[in-house]
Structure formats: structure tokens, C-alpha cells
Enzyme design. Sequence first.
Site, PDB file in Angstrom:
ATOM      1  CG  ASP A  66      -1.953   1.026   1.241  1.00 21.18           C
ATOM      2  OD1 ASP A  66      -2.304   1.485   0.140  1.00 21.18           O
ATOM      3  OD2 ASP A  66      -2.444   1.387   2.321  1.00 21.18           O
ATOM      4  CG  ASP A  71      -5.394  -3.049   2.304  1.00 24.20           C
ATOM      5  OD1 ASP A  71      -5.531  -2.925   1.079  1.00 24.20           O
ATOM      6  OD2 ASP A  71      -5.070  -2.121   3.054  1.00 24.20           O
ATOM      7  CG  ASP A  92      -3.687   1.072   5.944  1.00 16.24           C
ATOM      8  OD1 ASP A  92      -4.426   0.724   5.001  1.00 16.24           O
ATOM      9  OD2 ASP A  92      -3.141   2.190   5.995  1.00 16.24           O
TER      10      ASP A  92
END
Length: 899
Positions: A336, A642, A638
Site C-alpha cells: 500500500d 486489504d 491497513d
Amino acid sequence: MSALSAPGLVIDRPYAQDAAAVERALRTTQGGLSSSDARARRDQVGANELPEPARTPAWRRFLGHFNDTLIYILLGAAAIKAVMGDWLDFWVIMTVAVINAVIGYVQEGRAEKALAGIRGMLSADATARRDGSWTTVAARDLVPGDVVRLAPGDKVPADARLIQVAQLRIDEAALTGESVPSSKQTDAVASDAGIGDRSSMAYSGTIVSAGQGVAIVTATGSATEIGRIQQLVGDAGSLATPLTKQLDAFGKVLTLVILGMAAVMMLIGRYLHQMPFPELISATIGFAVAAIPEGLPALVTITLALGVQQMARRNAITRKLPAVEALGSVTTVCSDKTGTLTRNEMTVRTMITPVRRYEVSGLGYDPDGAIAPGGGGDLSALLAVADLCNDAHLERVFAGAQPEGARTVGWSLIGEPTEGALKVVAMKGGVEGGGTRRLAVVPFDSAHKFMATLDEAGSGSRAILVKGAPDRILERSLTQRGAHGSEPLDIPFWEAAVDALSAEGLRVLAGARKPTRADDLSADDLVDLEFLGLWGILDPPRPEAIDAIADCHAAGIRVKMITGDHAGTAVAISREMGLVTGDDAPVLTGAELERMSQDELAKVVQSVDVYARTSPEHKIRIVRALQSHREVVAMTGDGVNDAPALTRADVGIAMGIKGTEATKEAAEIVLADDNFATIRSAIAEGRRIYDNLRKSVVFLLPTNGAQSLVILAAVLFGFTLPLSPVQVLWVNMVTAVTLSLALAYEPAERGIMARPPRGPGGSLIAGRELGFVGVVSVLIGGATLGVFGISLSLGTDIDVARTEAVAMLAFGQLAYLLNCRFLGRTSLTLDILRGNPVTWWSAGALVALQLVYTYAPFMHALFGSEPLTLVGWALPIGFSVAIFLAVEMLKAVRSRARR
């Protein structure tokens, strides 16, 4: 029945339809539902909650941990002990097997916990319009067609189509990964809009950060976006780690080899030497006991557990033991952007006024930085807008509990990230609005995309200060602030400047001002403004993450950015971080992924390093496409969006500070500092652990190989056994207790992050190393037979000869331990004396136990040992030195052959 399947309560893509169409489809009005209609709908669609997943019974989950080839070897060894009547050893082996199962049982269930974490995101109650009036209802009682009201701090209770908004902004980071709250409006958006672009929707589990809103519920329970993510987590499935695959393959081969050799030994003993059947059975059982490395599962578990401790010191918390080693075999890291590669702290990097361009140093919300070059009135005016037309403020974070005399260790933002960035750049420029009083404000609204304040200075002068989208500010401006005061507005110059900053991946805001004598302020007053300049704002890369990416590339590991941000910003950040080079780096957006089949994605996935505007399904598809090329994939995240991809990846890595509970529960590794550099350190640690595990196995096997060869040779050639079964157990025990774990503490090899990842698949021990183990087994086994034979030829008693043989096996293993410290290079170096003090503590413990074995009278009774003279020690020690030198010669030959 879910809202997706309930007749008459289904609406496809409500974000792409106007409010009236949504009302018709859901048979509702802006006045809401009646209580009786709501109850009927609830009976039809069910409660607004995520379903509990079907759970495997606890006893089946526990027994499932015995379904492993190496555990079968352990259980087989225990059965043999029971047949032999060695009940103490039987219970020791069974205890090891049960402990392994308990550890696995306690650490499993991450997918179920992830689902529980997602369910915990749902709101407990909601404000809904029932029977014509607003009332508080339990969120689980909401149904499609309900009209709900949203206020700051509310958790959105269900997916809903917005019909009224007033400066509404919603923090959707858990779903989209974007660090800035999304501005909402009521107009329909394109039917192919990604979740981050659906500005007409509010999604269950997200949080209202500012403004007000009214919305019609369009989906509840498992039909919501969070419900779909829950389904994705359940369907994602987890993969066996490279280590578990290798251990399984190795255990199967080892089992077949032991059974085959035992069968050959029985045939030769029976038909060549006509050994009595009971004696032959006893010898075969002794061979199996000697050959089975019953300590291997425990060795693997303990080595990984020690690795967990080491990784925890590096801020990587491990939730599942095999993940420690799996990190070391990673070939691709999918990361990410926000908070992992970047700081998640918006920072002004560039300012442009009509006079010049200014560059700003410093990162995040720490006002320690500078603006270059120094500016005049043009810069001061722009910084004054940044400071005063702003609702954010910064607070110091102190090292101690009391601010008095305590050291400032950081800064905390209270407010929105973009406004925090403007507040910080004003502080860097030395501009603070002390003595200035705010008289009125036009708050930011997604419709007009600007904010304005009416401020009065200490001198009594008043001015309107405005900040917002450059196009909206330009259309309301008449002049600009030049080097010598006001001058005509140069619109082409500013349009080019905005394009240039946007191309650098910067978010661009504009500032303007207007002198006034008014006492109040409205949007209609914002005309004929003096345009002051632009701010270019970015969530800056972590400097340590840039170095970590370079190290990963040097180690043969690809790093791919998968973000919900816009493509331009993603490419600019990835270029700055060294993820990609050049101006034509390929990037795939969520919309493009939607149009691609999985096979088409698999063809390009390895060549694309930047993915933008992605959804949870896209992340899983990317991971699966990489895995189709036998890539070992680590995925970071996070937000709850995800969790499915983390579950599917070979190693899921969650952010410990800013990550949701659902994400942490879905991951194998949790980063305590949310820092990509920690991933690099964890990968290096994983490689070290795998190296040490391989060294430990290569060291452990010749113990069993030499013992089994000694017994095998005795049976094949028909002479007296050099070792009794109980002495075989002693050697196994004493080396397991002292030497076997010493290699787990070895420091990392030189250049551990300068070599490519090991290939996936295969066995834990390669064929070349099996040959090496075989040769060492012959060396140690041959030396043991030699010591036994020489001792007997000198006229010693058989018990004394066997004691010397036991000493030979023990010291031969000690010598070989020193060889194994450096499998890739020579151990004839001073490095052998340093780096791992545990080696020498283990050696001292082995010598002490051998002395007890040799000289303690009770050991004589238990194991049939006898005291040795100094001459009796000479043979084992001399042969051990010879083994060490012989193995070093073998290592040199292997190294030359590889070159």
C-alpha cells in the site's frame, strides 16, 4: 435472505442513478418508511449484520495439526518405542507431537478472526426517519429504503445513496486506502466509477469526518461493500508457506528412504546371514530409531520461535510461526502507499507565486524546515492565507509526562491533513496569526470547493482570505500579487503552473485575498479577488523506505505499489521512491483491471509495478496473477479493504499503528511501526532464519545417518553391534539437548540481501546437499566403526569399545557443527571463534554430559558405559579432528564445482 436477493428491494449501481430513481426502485420517499413497512422488510431481507461464518469443530481443528508427514514420523517413532517397551521415550516423543499441535491450534483461525474484526466495524445504532420523524434505531434493524441522517463522528450504518449533503466529508480510508476524507455530493457518477470515486454514496463502516448528510439505505448486512469484503476474506483461502511445502516433501522422501533401507536390511540379514527372526526385528527397530530424526519438528518449531523474538526486536510482530521463514523466500512485495511507503502526513513541497517558485524542506507535521529562496511580500501574503484560512492546529508531543522541560519528540495534528500541511508551511515561513481575529467563515463545501474567512488584524484592517481548488479561485479573481503590488491576472501562466505541479503528483491548492470593510461574509462576496499563488502538497515518501526499496531490488525482490490513489500521484510517488524509472512507466488503474480477464492480467502483472484506484477484488486478482508465475507474494495493508488480499498472499503484513483489527487478524506479520523499511529488515531476518534452519537440518541428519549406517553395516556384515539401542537414544538426546539449537543463533551470512530469492518449491534439502549429508554420515559412521574396531583389536572390553564409539559419535557431531557454521565458505578462519557464543556454550555442555556418561556410576547401570583412560579419549578426539578437516576439503570441492 439478503438485500441482494430480496424481491423489489434491489437496485443496481445506485451511485450512477439520480435520487428519484433510487426512491422508486426501493419503494420509498425522502420521508422515510413506516415502522410496519420496516418490520416487514426486515423479515424479508434479514438483520443488518454480517453473518457468523461456519466453524470447524475445535476437536477437528486440533487433530488436523497431526496431519503432517513429519508428525507421522514422530508418531511412528513413538509406536516403535512402545513396542520396545521404552515408555519414557514414548511419552517424550508424544509430548513433542502434542506440543506442536497445541502451538498450531492456538495460532490458527486468522481468517475467522478477520471476519470477526470486520463485523466489529459495523455501527451499533443509527438515526433513521420512521413514521415521519427522526428516531434512533438499532443499526441491525435498518432495511433498504430507510432514510438515515449522518453527522460528524457517526459510523455509517449501511450502504446508502446520498440525497442531501452539507459540506459532508467521509473518511473512507478503511475501504479505499486514501488518507484524505472524501467530499460527498448528491449528483450521480459514472456507472464504472471505482469505489473511491463514488461521491454520491456512503458506505457501511466508514466514518463521517465533517458536515451533514441524509441518505437512503441501498444495501444492508452481507449485501454491503463490507459484506462483500467479508465474503472475499472467506473465499480467498490461504496458501501453505514454502517451508511447510518443503518440510512435507522432505518428510515423505525421508520416510520412503527409511522404510526402503529397513526392508533391504531385513532381507540381507535374514537370507544372507540367517539371523534369528527376533534378533533381526530388534536390529531393524534399532535402525529405524537411529534413522528417524524425531527432533526435527521440534528443531524447526524452536528455530522459528527464536526468529519470532528476533523479528519482534525489529518491530515485526509474527502471528504465525512459518511466516518467519516465508518472508525470507519472498520474490514480490505488494505494498500500500499511504502510511507504508509514505508518512501519511501531508506536506507542502512547492509554492508558486507570480514572482517565483519556492521549494520547502522538511517532512510531515514537524515545522522544522525552510523555504528557499527567501521571499518578500508575495510569499508572506500566501503564507498568511495558509495560517489563517485554516481550522487545523498542531500540538507538541513531549518525551515526558509534563511539558515543563520535556523534550519535544513530535507533533500531533488536530484537523484535516491538507490543512495541517498549510499550517506547517506557515510556521516554517515564520508566519503566525497572533493578534488576528476571525469574524466570519464560509466553510469548505464540495459544491464550491473553497473555504473563506473574514479576518481582522490588530491594526483594525480586515481582509477576506480564500483557499481552494485553483480553477474555482481563478474564476473569482481579477488581479494577482506581483513583485510591485497588484497586476493583471495571468490565467495561462497559472493553468500551466497547475499542470506542472499535478504532473509531479502534487495536490494543488490556490490562495487569494481581498481587502474589505464588511462585518459578515458569504460566498457572494468572493469576487474580484487578488490571486496570491499555489501550494503543491504531497504525502511524502519515507526516506528509509526509499533505501529499503533499493535494498529489495538488490536482493532480487520486486516491489509493487497498489493504491486507491489517482494514477498520476501514484506514478509520481513511485518514481521518487525508485520503484519505477523514466516518464513512461506503465500503470494499471482499477477501471482497466475491470476490463481485463485473469489470463490477460497474468500476462502483464510482472511488468507493471504501479496499480491505482484499486478495489479489494483487484488486489486479490493481482496477488493471484503473481502467484500463477510461482511468485512468493507479500502483501501489505491497513484498511479492511486489504484483508482479503492479505489472507490470499503468501505473507500478509498489516500495519500495527493505523491498521484495522480485521487487517491485523488476517495477517501473519504485524508491523509495530507501519514502516516499509521494517519489511526489508524482516525479509533479511527471514533469510537468516532459513539459512540457519537449513544449517541445522544439514547438521542434524548425519547424527541419524551415522548411527543408522553403523547398525546397517553391522547387520550387513554380520558383526557385533557397536551401539546398543539405548546408547543410540543417548547420542540422539545429548546432541539434541546441546548442539542442535546452536546454529539457530548464527548471525546473517555476508551479502544476505545481495543474492536473489531462493526458488519456490523443491525440498528443504537439495539433492546436492543430500549427497553432502550422505558423505558426512559415512565419514562419522565409518570413524565410529573404526574406533570400535581398533578398540576391540587392542583387547579392550566390548563395553569400553562401545563407550569410545559413543564418544566418537558425540565429538564427531561437535566437529561437524563447526563445519556447518559456514556452509558456503571455509570454517578454517578466525570467524569460527566469534559471532555465536552459543556454539561454545553448547560444546561445553556436550563435553560435560559425556564426562557424566563416561564416569558416573549410575550412567554405567543405565547405558552400559565404562570409564575411559586418557588413551581411550585419543581415538575419538583424533578422528573428530580428521572429520573436521575432511569435511572442509569436501566443502572446498563443492565450492569449486559450483564456480
